[in-house]
Structures are given as structure tokens and as C-alpha cells.
Design an enzyme around this catalytic site. Structure first.
Site, mmCIF file in Angstrom:
data_model
loop_
_atom_site.group_PDB
_atom_site.id
_atom_site.type_symbol
_atom_site.label_atom_id
_atom_site.label_comp_id
_atom_site.label_asym_id
_atom_site.label_seq_id
_atom_site.Cartn_x
_atom_site.Cartn_y
_atom_site.Cartn_z
ATOM 1 N N ASP A 67 -7.196 -6.264 2.104
ATOM 2 C CA ASP A 67 -7.425 -6.820 3.441
ATOM 3 C C ASP A 67 -8.675 -6.231 4.096
ATOM 4 O O ASP A 67 -9.076 -6.659 5.183
ATOM 5 C CB ASP A 67 -6.186 -6.700 4.333
ATOM 6 C CG ASP A 67 -5.829 -5.274 4.713
ATOM 7 O OD1 ASP A 67 -6.710 -4.406 4.780
ATOM 8 O OD2 ASP A 67 -4.619 -5.037 4.969
ATOM 9 N N ASP A 98 -10.030 -0.154 3.929
ATOM 10 C CA ASP A 98 -8.874 -0.853 4.513
ATOM 11 C C ASP A 98 -9.270 -1.411 5.880
ATOM 12 O O ASP A 98 -10.066 -0.796 6.595
ATOM 13 C CB ASP A 98 -7.735 0.174 4.690
ATOM 14 C CG ASP A 98 -6.344 -0.451 4.736
ATOM 15 O OD1 ASP A 98 -6.173 -1.461 5.446
ATOM 16 O OD2 ASP A 98 -5.441 0.099 4.072
ATOM 17 N N HIS A 142 4.266 0.423 4.532
ATOM 18 C CA HIS A 142 2.864 0.302 4.074
ATOM 19 C C HIS A 142 1.875 0.593 5.207
ATOM 20 O O HIS A 142 0.669 0.646 4.954
ATOM 21 C CB HIS A 142 2.585 -1.055 3.415
ATOM 22 C CG HIS A 142 2.524 -2.227 4.351
ATOM 23 N ND1 HIS A 142 1.925 -3.418 4.028
ATOM 24 C CD2 HIS A 142 3.024 -2.391 5.605
ATOM 25 C CE1 HIS A 142 2.027 -4.262 5.035
ATOM 26 N NE2 HIS A 142 2.692 -3.668 5.999
ATOM 27 N N ASP A 181 -7.431 -1.448 -0.081
ATOM 28 C CA ASP A 181 -6.549 -2.503 0.409
ATOM 29 C C ASP A 181 -7.396 -3.768 0.486
ATOM 30 O O ASP A 181 -8.438 -3.775 1.159
ATOM 31 C CB ASP A 181 -6.002 -2.117 1.795
ATOM 32 C CG ASP A 181 -4.904 -3.049 2.264
ATOM 33 O OD1 ASP A 181 -5.020 -4.274 2.018
ATOM 34 O OD2 ASP A 181 -3.945 -2.560 2.881
ATOM 35 N N GLU A 211 -2.106 -4.799 -2.264
ATOM 36 C CA GLU A 211 -1.807 -5.860 -1.283
ATOM 37 C C GLU A 211 -2.292 -7.238 -1.738
ATOM 38 O O GLU A 211 -2.522 -8.123 -0.905
ATOM 39 C CB GLU A 211 -2.352 -5.517 0.112
ATOM 40 C CG GLU A 211 -1.772 -4.245 0.725
ATOM 41 C CD GLU A 211 -0.398 -4.432 1.377
ATOM 42 O OE1 GLU A 211 0.059 -5.592 1.508
ATOM 43 O OE2 GLU A 211 0.214 -3.399 1.760
ATOM 44 N N HIS A 271 0.804 -1.228 0.000
ATOM 45 C CA HIS A 271 0.000 0.000 0.000
ATOM 46 C C HIS A 271 0.840 1.283 0.000
ATOM 47 O O HIS A 271 0.287 2.377 -0.162
ATOM 48 C CB HIS A 271 -0.967 -0.017 1.202
ATOM 49 C CG HIS A 271 -2.285 0.631 0.914
ATOM 50 N ND1 HIS A 271 -3.401 0.421 1.687
ATOM 51 C CD2 HIS A 271 -2.677 1.498 -0.067
ATOM 52 C CE1 HIS A 271 -4.413 1.133 1.200
ATOM 53 N NE2 HIS A 271 -4.002 1.796 0.144
ATOM 54 N N HIS A 294 -7.067 -1.569 8.106
ATOM 55 C CA HIS A 294 -6.139 -0.828 8.958
ATOM 56 C C HIS A 294 -6.245 0.674 8.675
ATOM 57 O O HIS A 294 -6.923 1.085 7.736
ATOM 58 C CB HIS A 294 -4.711 -1.324 8.720
ATOM 59 C CG HIS A 294 -4.580 -2.820 8.794
ATOM 60 N ND1 HIS A 294 -4.665 -3.623 7.672
ATOM 61 C CD2 HIS A 294 -4.433 -3.647 9.848
ATOM 62 C CE1 HIS A 294 -4.554 -4.896 8.046
ATOM 63 N NE2 HIS A 294 -4.413 -4.945 9.359
ATOM 64 N N ASP A 297 -3.331 2.680 8.343
ATOM 65 C CA ASP A 297 -2.159 3.082 7.546
ATOM 66 C C ASP A 297 -1.740 4.514 7.858
ATOM 67 O O ASP A 297 -1.300 5.256 6.973
ATOM 68 C CB ASP A 297 -2.438 2.925 6.047
ATOM 69 C CG ASP A 297 -2.613 1.465 5.641
ATOM 70 O OD1 ASP A 297 -2.483 0.575 6.511
ATOM 71 O OD2 ASP A 297 -2.888 1.214 4.453
HETATM 72 MN MN LIG Z 1 -3.488 -0.609 3.716
#
Ligand SMILES: [Mn+2]
Length: 314
Positions: free
Chosen positions: A241, A135, A152, A239, A284, A105, A137, A139
Site C-alpha cells: 500500500d 508503507d 497488522h 507494504d 498485503e 503485515h 501507514h 503500523d
Molecule cells: Mn503495513
């Protein structure tokens, strides 16, 4: 904007070609396997559906790190991000729609600095860029707060002007995003230091429990209005994830209880053909963890939902 978007035939006025930019770098991650994501997706011809639905696309060259192993990741990430920014700005200048496929990312520093630079040079120095960041997360670490020091985990903070100067100054000195022009969707795994930064700046975060409660359709529509309110246009950075690992296991940092493919593609369909959408980024993808290529199918479906032209005549 919404009314014009749904006028019959409106999308025929938008002959945008999608220019795909692969970023074959995992130097921002602890595990670099996602560097092979773009090549696998290109080989699988995963985006061919875009042509079947009336769009058109072409793969640009895949951007590879120029350094041999042993080089400090910061130098590699900086160089790659600069080249991504140049490629993205170039495609926008040519009238194409940039689709960036990571890689980790950290490429987002380049993608959105490139879009920002294009707005500055065409719309004006005051032109602002909106961004929806999907995402698991945040980040939003800086080198001082990051436990892992993986880059990332820092791109959103960089774009907001916080962190390592060698990264925040890509595409020009100063923040590329105003905090009030940014939304995060799907967050469920983060450190309190990043949450504190985003809260201090006033960035809107739709945590996963809010998405569950209100539904992705409502959240995305609100996010689009939020990032579009004071900006010349907006982008989406995804992302993988953010998705539930049961549907998308092929990612670097999976987190349970994520978004479903169905709810995301349905919600994104409402944005299809939006002329204010300036670029899309999907990152990712780890092909080595992708059971039965289910995650690649998610990439395909997300691109189709956003970039196909469902209102066009058959
Ligand atoms: Mn990310």
C-alpha cells in the site's frame, strides 16, 4: 562498503539463493483476502524472472494458520509469527536469503524477530538489526491506541518492544529493534498516537511529502546509511500500500498519493547485491483487488530490482 559493492565481479562472490516463505494469513487485517496472496503469486510464477537474471530461488512451504475460524486473531497471529521466525532464522542459518511474501503485515513480527535471533546467535548478543519500513501507514499502534484493534496496524510497535507481550516476546524477550536503527518511507496515513510514539522513540519517518521533495533515490540512500550505521545488517519490509493505488490497487488498505513503481525500482537497484541486506518482506497483496495483475507485476519488479545481479557478467 559502497566501494566494495561496486567493484567489478564482486557479486560473483555472493552466491546467495533466495528462499521464499509465503505467509497465508490475513488474521491481522480487518479483511482477510490477502491470505490468498502467496498462493496466487506462486501459481503465477511471478518470481521466475529472478532465475533469468542470474539469481536462484525456491519456494519454501507456504505457512498457513493452524486454527479454524472463530479463534481469537491474537492467538493465530502469534502462532504464525513464531513459525515465520523459525523459518526465516533457518534459511539464514543455511546461507540463503529469506524473501517473505504475506499475508497481512503482522507477519513482520515473525520475519524480523527471526532475523534478529539469527544475528544474536551468530554475530553476538549485542548485534543490532536495521530495518527500512516502506508503507503508507506507520503500523505503530499498541492495543491501547488502535481504533480498529487490527494487529497488522501494530507490528512495528511490537518489534520496538511496545504492545501486546504475547507478540513482543516472540523470538525472545525485549525489543528486536533499536529506534535509531529504523526508518519509515512513504507514510501518509496515520493516527497521531502512532506518530507520537515514533517521535518519542526517535524513529526517522520519511513522509510522502519529503519523498516528493527530495526524490526516492536520495531518501533511500540516506535511509540505508541510517539503518546501517550501528547495525550488523538491515532488512526491508514493503507494504504494497506504499505504492500509488493507480499502479498497485491489489492491497488491503489503499492510500492515495503513493510511491511509483519506477522510482522505487530505480532506487532499489542501487541496493542490489548489498551484502548487508539480510532479508526482504513484501506484504498485503490482495489478488481479488488486483486489476490486470498490475500489483503482482510490482512485486516482480521490486524483487528483480533488489535481488537480481545486474553487475554479473552476461
Ligand atoms: Mn503495513
Amino acid at each position: 562498503m559502497t566501494d566494495a559493492l561496486h567493484e567489478p565481479g564482486y557479486l560473483h562472490m555472493l552466491p546467495r539463493k533466495t528462499a521464499v516463505v509465503g505467509v497465508a494469513s490475513g488474521y491481522g487485517a480487518g479483511d482477510r483476502e490477502c491470505q490468498d496472496g502467496p498462493e496466487v503469486l506462486r501459481t503465477m510464477e511471478i518470481l521466475r524472472d529472478l532465475e533469468n537474471c542470474g539469481g536462484s530461488f525456491h519456494w519454501d512451504d507456504i505457512i498457513h494458520p493452524l486454527f479454524s475460524s472463530g479463534v481469537e486473531p491474537l492467538l493465530v497471529v502469534r502462532d504464525v509469527a513464531r513459525r515465520v521466525a523459525q523459518a526465516v532464522a533457518g534459511h539464514l542459518a543455511a546461507g540463503d536469503f529469506p524473501l517473505v511474501i504475506g499475508g497481512d503485515h503482522s507477519c513482520a513480527i515473525g520475519t524480523w524477530s527471526g532475523v534478529h535471533a539469527h544475528l544474536q546467535s551468530t554475530v553476538g548478543a549485542d548485534a543490532r538489526l536495521g530495518l527500512i519500513w516502506v508503507d503508507a501507514h506507520m503500523d505503530s499502534h499498541t492495543p491501547r491506541t488502535s481504533p480498529s484493534h487490527n494487529l497488522h496496524g501494530m507490528p512495528l510497535a511490537c518489534l520496538l518492544g511496545r504492545g501486546e507481550p504475547q507478540l513482543t516476546e516472540i523470538g525472545g524477550v525485549g525489543p528486536k529493534l533499536h529506534p535509531e536503527d529504523v526508518c519509515l518511507i512513504g507514510v501518509r496515513s496515520f493516527e497521531w498516537s502512532e506518530a507520537a510514539l515514533l517521535r518519542t522513540l526517535g524513529v526517522r519517518v520519511y513522509f510522502m511529502d519529503e519523498v516528493h521533495r527530495r526524490g526516492m533515490d536520495a531518501v533511500l540512500e540516506e535511509a540505508r546509511q541510517h539503518v546501517g550505521a550501528a547495525t550488523a545488517g538491515y532488512g526491508i519490509s514493503i507494504d504494497l500500500d506504499a505504492f500509488d493505488p493507480r499502479e498497485a490497487a491489489g492491497v488491503g488498505t489503499p492510500a492515495a498519493d503513493g510511491l511509483t513503481r519506477d522510482e522505487v525500482t530505480r532506487a532499489f537497484g542501487a541496493l542490489s547485491g548489498d551484502p548487508h541486506l539480510l532479508a526482504l518482506e513484501i506484504v498485503e497483496y490482495n489478488p481479488y483487488k488486483d486489476l490486470h495483475f498490475a500489483t503482482a507485476a510490482v512485486v516482480r519488479d521490486v524483487c528483480s530490482a533488489l535481488l537480481c545481479q545486474p553487475h554479473a557478467a552476461p
